[in-house]
Enzyme design. Structure first.
Site, PDB file in Angstrom:
ATOM      1  N   GLY A  28       0.814  -1.206   0.000  1.00 14.89           N
ATOM      2  CA  GLY A  28       0.000   0.000   0.000  1.00 14.89           C
ATOM      3  C   GLY A  28       0.847   1.254   0.000  1.00 14.89           C
ATOM      4  N   GLY A  41       0.139   6.344   4.811  1.00 16.65           N
ATOM      5  CA  GLY A  41       0.945   5.584   5.749  1.00 16.65           C
ATOM      6  C   GLY A  41       2.094   4.855   5.097  1.00 16.65           C
ATOM      7  N   GLU A  56     -18.848  17.906   1.967  1.00 17.55           N
ATOM      8  CA  GLU A  56     -17.983  18.588   1.000  1.00 17.55           C
ATOM      9  C   GLU A  56     -18.495  18.418  -0.425  1.00 17.55           C
ATOM     10  OE1 GLU A  56     -13.913  18.227   3.710  1.00 17.55           O
ATOM     11  OE2 GLU A  56     -14.248  16.835   2.044  1.00 17.55           O
ATOM     12  N   ALA A  59      -6.371  10.862   7.452  1.00 19.25           N
ATOM     13  CA  ALA A  59      -5.068  10.926   6.793  1.00 19.25           C
ATOM     14  C   ALA A  59      -3.955  11.255   7.779  1.00 19.25           C
ATOM     15  CB  ALA A  59      -5.113  11.971   5.668  1.00 19.25           C
ATOM     16  N   GLN A  60      -4.222  12.151   8.726  1.00 20.66           N
ATOM     17  CA  GLN A  60      -3.177  12.536   9.670  1.00 20.66           C
ATOM     18  C   GLN A  60      -2.776  11.373  10.562  1.00 20.66           C
ATOM     19  OE1 GLN A  60      -4.235  15.119  12.976  1.00 20.66           O
ATOM     20  NE2 GLN A  60      -6.388  15.081  12.385  1.00 20.66           N
TER      21      GLN A  60
END
Length: 449
Positions: free
Chosen positions: A34, A38, A194, A339-340
């Site tokens: 992946g 990460g 969004e 994501a963070q």
């Protein structure tokens, strides 16, 4: 990494390998499955070291998923938020990249099994395969209601939106015209909010500026949420503000509505039939099938339980991170699929493996530094939750833009996106409104309630 379902294949009849590369006089082998937030963070931390690193992904590019909705609404092009993995990691002499699909993991012999290639051996394995949208047992809805996990899906949504406007311009049937200009977004989380705001801005701009036979009253954007309120992960004062802004933009927020069926041109929610040409799914996610590869029971949507050092239970040489892992904070609360989180876990794990494999030193458990949760509603409207303090409105919108530009993969992408955002802000123009004539198909709703 986004994914489509893999076929899990576990093989155990292979000779046992030596424990580590050092015992065989070769570099230690780290395999990363992946190349999302990460996986790339781990690879960069291990770059240009004495460790042999292999990165495997079923796509040849990394992707900044938080901005996919802007590709879907013609604000950005796919190349603005993605980059070939080989280019990203090309400067690291010890990293190899493989374009391949993983079908299983043979933990007994330390082999990653691939669809159309030989198995890849490892001494340490990192699983960072991300998540996909959960259709809750209705996978047949996927083709009719794409989510926002891949460039293909974003382009598909953009194509349907733009073609619907063109067909509505030509239609002589008021009901058909209204259906073509109706978009239904399912799921009131950040992605759904969004998308709803972006479609509302795109549609009203195009109707006002570019089309002669369309009127604002023909245009509808519906945000359907099964729960009692949108943005349930945010404090109520921020969700109240978000709903007020959506109302101002003309988005119809429908809470407490369960989707019962989706067919071609039709959405049924709580018995109400809605004719529409555009359905977008954002109602929940599930982890990749990696838990099945390891023969472990996935938790909370299929996520792999990991300890404080991101090791998979029962496997001292296998780690998992990001959306596919179920880690907890110091209070025992599951870490969010953000994501963070994935990026911080990747940076931590890369450094921890470097210290362990090269220096023989153990690292302290992972600590997540929460930098806030955010969602953008529209022009000058966003929310930011930092826990102890909160932001909304223009300041939150500006901070949202800064954070997302910073998280892009390199300076070139940051510059391109910044320039396009400034131009769009000044002119309100959308520069990626292209329709591929080779894939145009009829999307006119051909059934009436």
């Amino acid at each position: 990494m986004s994914f489509h379902p893999y076929t899990s294949t576990l093989q155990t009849e292979r000779p046992q390998q030596a424990p580590d590369g050092a015992a065989r006089g070769r570099p230690l082998r780290v395999v990363i499955v992946g190349a999302g937030f990460g996986g790339l963070a781990v690879a960069r931390e291990l770059g240009n070291t004495a460790i042999d690193v292999t990165v495997i992904d079923r796509r040849n590019h990394n992707l900044f998923q938080p901005l996919l909705y802007q590709v879907a609404t013609a604000a950005l092009s796919p190349a603005d938020i993605s980059e070939p993995i080989r280019r990203t990691l090309g400067r690291y002499h010890n990293i190899k990249v493989m374009l391949a699909e993983v079908t299983g993991i043979d933990a007994s012999t330390r082999m990653v099994l691939l669809d159309q290639a030989l198995p890849v051996p490892y001494d340490r394995l990192i699983i960072a395969t991300g998540s996909d949208y959960n259709y809750f047992g209705h996978d047949e809805w996927r083709a009719l209601a794409p989510g926002l996990k891949t460039i293909h899906e974003a382009r598909q949504i953009r194509h349907r939106l733009l073609v619907a406007f063109e067909r509505a311009e030509m239609s002589q049937d008021p009901e058909e015209k209204k259906a073509l200009l109706t978009s239904v977004i399912i799921g009131g989380g950040p992605t759904g909010v969004e998308m709803a705001g972006a479609i509302a801005e795109l549609g009203r701009f195009m109707i006002t500026r570019d089309f002669r036979k369309l009127a604002p009253e023909h245009f509808r954007v519906l945000l359907v949420e099964a729960g009692p309120r949108i943005l349930a992960a945010f404090p109520e004062e921020l969700t109240t503000y978000a709903r007020r802004e959506l109302d101002r933009m003309g988005v119809e927020v429908m809470t407490g509505r369960m989707v019962e069926d989706i067919s071609d041109g039709i959405v049924i929610a709580n018995g109400e039939t809605i004719r529409t040409a555009n359905v977008i799914w954002g109602a929940g996610v599930k982890a990749s099938p990696a838990a099945g590869w390891l023969g472990v029971e996935g938790k909370a949507g299929g996520r792999i339980p990991v300890d404080g050092t991101l090791r998979v239970s029962g496997h001292t040489d296998i780690f998992a991170l990001g959306d596919t892992a179920l880690g907890t904070d110091e209070a025992g609360k599951p870490l969010p699929a953000l994501a963070q989180v994935a990026k911080q876990q990747g940076q931590y794990l890369g450094k921890a493996l470097r210290h362990e494999l090269l220096d023989g030193k153990a690292s302290a458990p992972f600590h997540f530094n929460n930098r806030g949760n955010t969602a953008v509603i529209g022009r000058h409207a966003a929310i930011f939750d930092f826990g102890k303090w909160r932001l909304k409105g223009r300041i939150a919108w500006f901070l949202w833009a800064l954070v997302h530009v910073y998280l892009l993969v390199n300076f070139e992408k940051r510059l391109l996106v910044t320039i396009q955002w400034i131009w769009r802000y000044l002119t309100r123009q959308r520069g990626a409104r292209l329709i591929d004539e080779n894939v145009t198909r009829s999307i006119t709703p051909d059934r009436k309630p």
